[in-house]
Design a protein around this motif. Structure first.
Motif, PDB file in Angstrom:
ATOM      1  N   LYS A 100       0.706  -1.206   0.147  1.00  0.00           N
ATOM      2  CA  LYS A 100      -0.177   0.047  -0.140  1.00  0.00           C
ATOM      3  C   LYS A 100       0.978   1.244   0.072  1.00  0.00           C
ATOM      4  CE  LYS A 100      -4.266  -1.604   2.279  1.00  0.00           C
ATOM      5  NZ  LYS A 100      -5.069  -1.447   3.588  1.00  0.00           N
ATOM      6  N   ALA A 101       1.805   1.224   0.716  1.00  0.00           N
ATOM      7  CA  ALA A 101       2.859   2.403   0.916  1.00  0.00           C
ATOM      8  C   ALA A 101       3.550   2.493  -0.463  1.00  0.00           C
ATOM      9  CB  ALA A 101       3.952   2.191   2.205  1.00  0.00           C
ATOM     10  N   ALA A 102       3.847   1.476  -0.931  1.00  0.00           N
ATOM     11  CA  ALA A 102       4.736   1.595  -2.370  1.00  0.00           C
ATOM     12  C   ALA A 102       3.850   2.190  -3.306  1.00  0.00           C
ATOM     13  CB  ALA A 102       5.181   0.288  -2.871  1.00  0.00           C
ATOM     14  N   ALA A 103       2.440   1.783  -3.396  1.00  0.00           N
ATOM     15  CA  ALA A 103       1.357   2.206  -4.276  1.00  0.00           C
ATOM     16  C   ALA A 103       0.804   3.629  -3.825  1.00  0.00           C
ATOM     17  CB  ALA A 103       0.170   1.317  -4.367  1.00  0.00           C
ATOM     18  N   GLY A 104       1.422   4.185  -2.871  1.00  0.00           N
ATOM     19  CA  GLY A 104       0.905   5.593  -2.642  1.00  0.00           C
ATOM     20  C   GLY A 104      -0.488   5.591  -1.875  1.00  0.00           C
ATOM     21  N   PRO A 149      -2.861   6.023   1.235  1.00  0.00           N
ATOM     22  CA  PRO A 149      -2.482   6.291   2.689  1.00  0.00           C
ATOM     23  C   PRO A 149      -2.675   5.352   3.405  1.00  0.00           C
ATOM     24  CG  PRO A 149      -4.135   7.368   1.635  1.00  0.00           C
ATOM     25  CD  PRO A 149      -3.896   6.693   0.537  1.00  0.00           C
ATOM     26  N   THR A 150      -1.829   5.216   4.492  1.00  0.00           N
ATOM     27  CA  THR A 150      -1.960   4.081   5.481  1.00  0.00           C
ATOM     28  C   THR A 150      -2.655   4.649   6.715  1.00  0.00           C
ATOM     29  OG1 THR A 150       0.173   4.729   6.599  1.00  0.00           O
ATOM     30  CG2 THR A 150       0.166   2.746   4.818  1.00  0.00           C
ATOM     31  N   ASP A 151      -2.955   3.731   7.681  1.00  0.00           N
ATOM     32  CA  ASP A 151      -3.693   4.294   8.729  1.00  0.00           C
ATOM     33  C   ASP A 151      -2.726   4.923  10.007  1.00  0.00           C
ATOM     34  OD1 ASP A 151      -6.049   3.295   7.810  1.00  0.00           O
ATOM     35  OD2 ASP A 151      -6.004   1.569   8.841  1.00  0.00           O
ATOM     36  N   GLU A 152      -1.400   4.974   9.659  1.00  0.00           N
ATOM     37  CA  GLU A 152      -0.480   5.506  10.504  1.00  0.00           C
ATOM     38  C   GLU A 152      -0.515   6.969  10.694  1.00  0.00           C
ATOM     39  OE1 GLU A 152       3.559   4.324   9.391  1.00  0.00           O
ATOM     40  OE2 GLU A 152       3.091   2.416   9.313  1.00  0.00           O
ATOM     41  N   PRO A 153      -0.587   7.358  11.912  1.00  0.00           N
ATOM     42  CA  PRO A 153      -0.711   8.996  12.054  1.00  0.00           C
ATOM     43  C   PRO A 153       0.411   9.711  11.358  1.00  0.00           C
ATOM     44  CG  PRO A 153      -0.132   7.900  14.219  1.00  0.00           C
ATOM     45  CD  PRO A 153      -0.302   6.786  13.266  1.00  0.00           C
ATOM     46  N   LEU A 154       0.238  10.847  10.862  1.00  0.00           N
ATOM     47  CA  LEU A 154       1.313  11.756  10.349  1.00  0.00           C
ATOM     48  C   LEU A 154       2.180  12.238  11.462  1.00  0.00           C
ATOM     49  CD1 LEU A 154      -0.593  13.717   7.730  1.00  0.00           C
ATOM     50  CD2 LEU A 154       0.638  11.870   7.483  1.00  0.00           C
ATOM     51  N   THR A 155       3.431  12.395  11.338  1.00  0.00           N
ATOM     52  CA  THR A 155       4.311  13.178  12.283  1.00  0.00           C
ATOM     53  C   THR A 155       4.063  14.634  12.359  1.00  0.00           C
ATOM     54  OG1 THR A 155       6.010  13.789  10.783  1.00  0.00           O
ATOM     55  CG2 THR A 155       6.174  11.503  11.456  1.00  0.00           C
ATOM     56  N   GLU A 156       4.737  15.202  13.357  1.00  0.00           N
ATOM     57  CA  GLU A 156       4.441  16.504  13.474  1.00  0.00           C
ATOM     58  C   GLU A 156       4.825  17.183  12.402  1.00  0.00           C
ATOM     59  OE1 GLU A 156       5.841  19.769  16.796  1.00  0.00           O
ATOM     60  OE2 GLU A 156       5.181  17.690  17.534  1.00  0.00           O
TER      61      GLU A 156
END
Length: 140
Positions: free
Chosen positions: A102-106, A108-115
């Motif tokens: 999923k990450a390689a295909a672009g 978005p994952t369910d991981e929160p964004l960094t600050e």
């Protein structure tokens, strides 16, 4: 000193390890029951003994070499390893492979964004809004 201990205990790796130990103990009990209740009697039938602990005993002098008990321990270990692999390791590896795809295909994952990522997005949105309204802020 207590703060350091609290940080150590609440660290994710320690919690994960504690959960793994508890789950491993529970699975070990299940696998031991299967080995003791099903596999040992089947092998005991082949060797004409009640269980593997009583099978394949070689007596040399006063020493008893219990090859059946060793074989039973190896079977128990392999059974536990198979259960842990197919219940925990294989599904987790498959999940990680799907997340990496999923990450390689672009996607978005369910991981929160960094600050830093959030601040970059806010900056870009503010710049777009400023450009759309025809004015540009120079103090940003």
């Amino acid at each position: 000193m207590l703060k350091g201990f609290r940080d150590f205990i609440t660290r994710g790796n320690v919690i994960d390890l504690a959960v793994a130990v508890v789950i491993g103990a529970a699975f070990t009990a299940v696998v031991n029951a299967i080995v003791d209740g099903l596999i040992n009697p089947l092998i005991g039938l082949v060797f004409n003994a009640q269980s593997l602990d009583e099978a394949m005993i070689v007596t040399v002098g006063e020493a008893d070499f219990r090859f059946g008990a060793v074989l039973g321990a190896i079977i128990t270990f392999l059974a536990v390893a198979v259960v842990v692999y197919f219940v925990f390791v294989f599904p987790m590896n498959t999940f990680r492979e799907h997340q990496a795809a999923k990450a390689a295909a672009g996607v978005p994952t369910d991981e929160p964004l960094t600050e830093a990522e959030l601040l970059t997005q806010i900056r870009d949105l503010l710049a777009e809004q400023g450009a759309a309204s025809g004015r540009r802020r120079t103090d940003v």
